[in-house]
Design a protein around this motif. Sequence first.
Motif, PDB file in Angstrom:
ATOM      1  N   THR A  33     -23.784-114.015 -48.179  1.00  0.00           N
ATOM      2  CA  THR A  33     -23.904-112.835 -47.313  1.00  0.00           C
ATOM      3  C   THR A  33     -24.591-113.189 -46.005  1.00  0.00           C
ATOM      4  OG1 THR A  33     -23.975-111.386 -49.230  1.00  0.00           O
ATOM      5  CG2 THR A  33     -24.799-110.477 -47.166  1.00  0.00           C
ATOM      6  N   SER A  34     -25.676-113.972 -46.081  1.00  0.00           N
ATOM      7  CA  SER A  34     -26.388-114.325 -44.850  1.00  0.00           C
ATOM      8  C   SER A  34     -25.540-115.218 -43.945  1.00  0.00           C
ATOM      9  CB  SER A  34     -27.713-115.007 -45.175  1.00  0.00           C
ATOM     10  OG  SER A  34     -27.501-116.269 -45.751  1.00  0.00           O
ATOM     11  N   ARG A  35     -24.692-116.084 -44.522  1.00  0.00           N
ATOM     12  CA  ARG A  35     -23.854-116.965 -43.724  1.00  0.00           C
ATOM     13  C   ARG A  35     -22.684-116.236 -43.084  1.00  0.00           C
ATOM     14  NH1 ARG A  35     -26.646-120.080 -41.760  1.00  0.00           N
ATOM     15  NH2 ARG A  35     -24.800-121.022 -40.898  1.00  0.00           N
ATOM     16  N   LEU A  36     -22.238-115.158 -43.691  1.00  0.00           N
ATOM     17  CA  LEU A  36     -21.072-114.454 -43.168  1.00  0.00           C
ATOM     18  C   LEU A  36     -21.409-113.365 -42.158  1.00  0.00           C
ATOM     19  CD1 LEU A  36     -18.864-114.204 -46.368  1.00  0.00           C
ATOM     20  CD2 LEU A  36     -18.663-115.817 -44.468  1.00  0.00           C
ATOM     21  N   LYS A  37     -22.689-113.134 -41.905  1.00  0.00           N
ATOM     22  CA  LYS A  37     -23.094-112.156 -40.893  1.00  0.00           C
ATOM     23  C   LYS A  37     -23.196-112.866 -39.546  1.00  0.00           C
ATOM     24  CE  LYS A  37     -25.508-108.965 -43.876  1.00  0.00           C
ATOM     25  NZ  LYS A  37     -26.764-108.299 -44.190  1.00  0.00           N
ATOM     26  N   PHE A  38     -22.064-113.030 -38.916  1.00  0.00           N
ATOM     27  CA  PHE A  38     -22.011-113.744 -37.648  1.00  0.00           C
ATOM     28  C   PHE A  38     -22.595-112.895 -36.520  1.00  0.00           C
ATOM     29  CE2 PHE A  38     -18.347-115.537 -39.995  1.00  0.00           C
ATOM     30  CZ  PHE A  38     -18.781-116.848 -40.044  1.00  0.00           C
ATOM     31  N   GLU A  39     -23.390-113.543 -35.674  1.00  0.00           N
ATOM     32  CA  GLU A  39     -23.958-112.879 -34.499  1.00  0.00           C
ATOM     33  C   GLU A  39     -23.091-113.130 -33.272  1.00  0.00           C
ATOM     34  OE1 GLU A  39     -26.583-110.891 -34.637  1.00  0.00           O
ATOM     35  OE2 GLU A  39     -26.799-111.259 -36.770  1.00  0.00           O
ATOM     36  N   PHE A  40     -21.920-113.712 -33.476  1.00  0.00           N
ATOM     37  CA  PHE A  40     -21.024-114.033 -32.383  1.00  0.00           C
ATOM     38  C   PHE A  40     -19.597-113.719 -32.818  1.00  0.00           C
ATOM     39  CE2 PHE A  40     -21.810-117.683 -35.025  1.00  0.00           C
ATOM     40  CZ  PHE A  40     -20.552-118.144 -35.327  1.00  0.00           C
TER      41      PHE A  40
END
Length: 55
Positions: free
Chosen positions: A11-18
């Motif tokens: 989940t943390s890896r798939l929350k892209f900030e870009f």
Amino acid sequence: MEEITCFGALTSRLKFEFQHVCSMNKSREFGFHGYVNTLKSIPEWVHRLQMEILP
């Protein structure tokens, strides 16, 4: 999948900030033409890893 997945990390890896663009065009331009169905390949790789750990 529950045995090999850490959903918190996923989940943390798939929350892209870009902006994330997924395209195979560049890969094909550089000669990568093969295709593997990810979901179908998972059981095979899990089996291979089990064979390495438990000969």
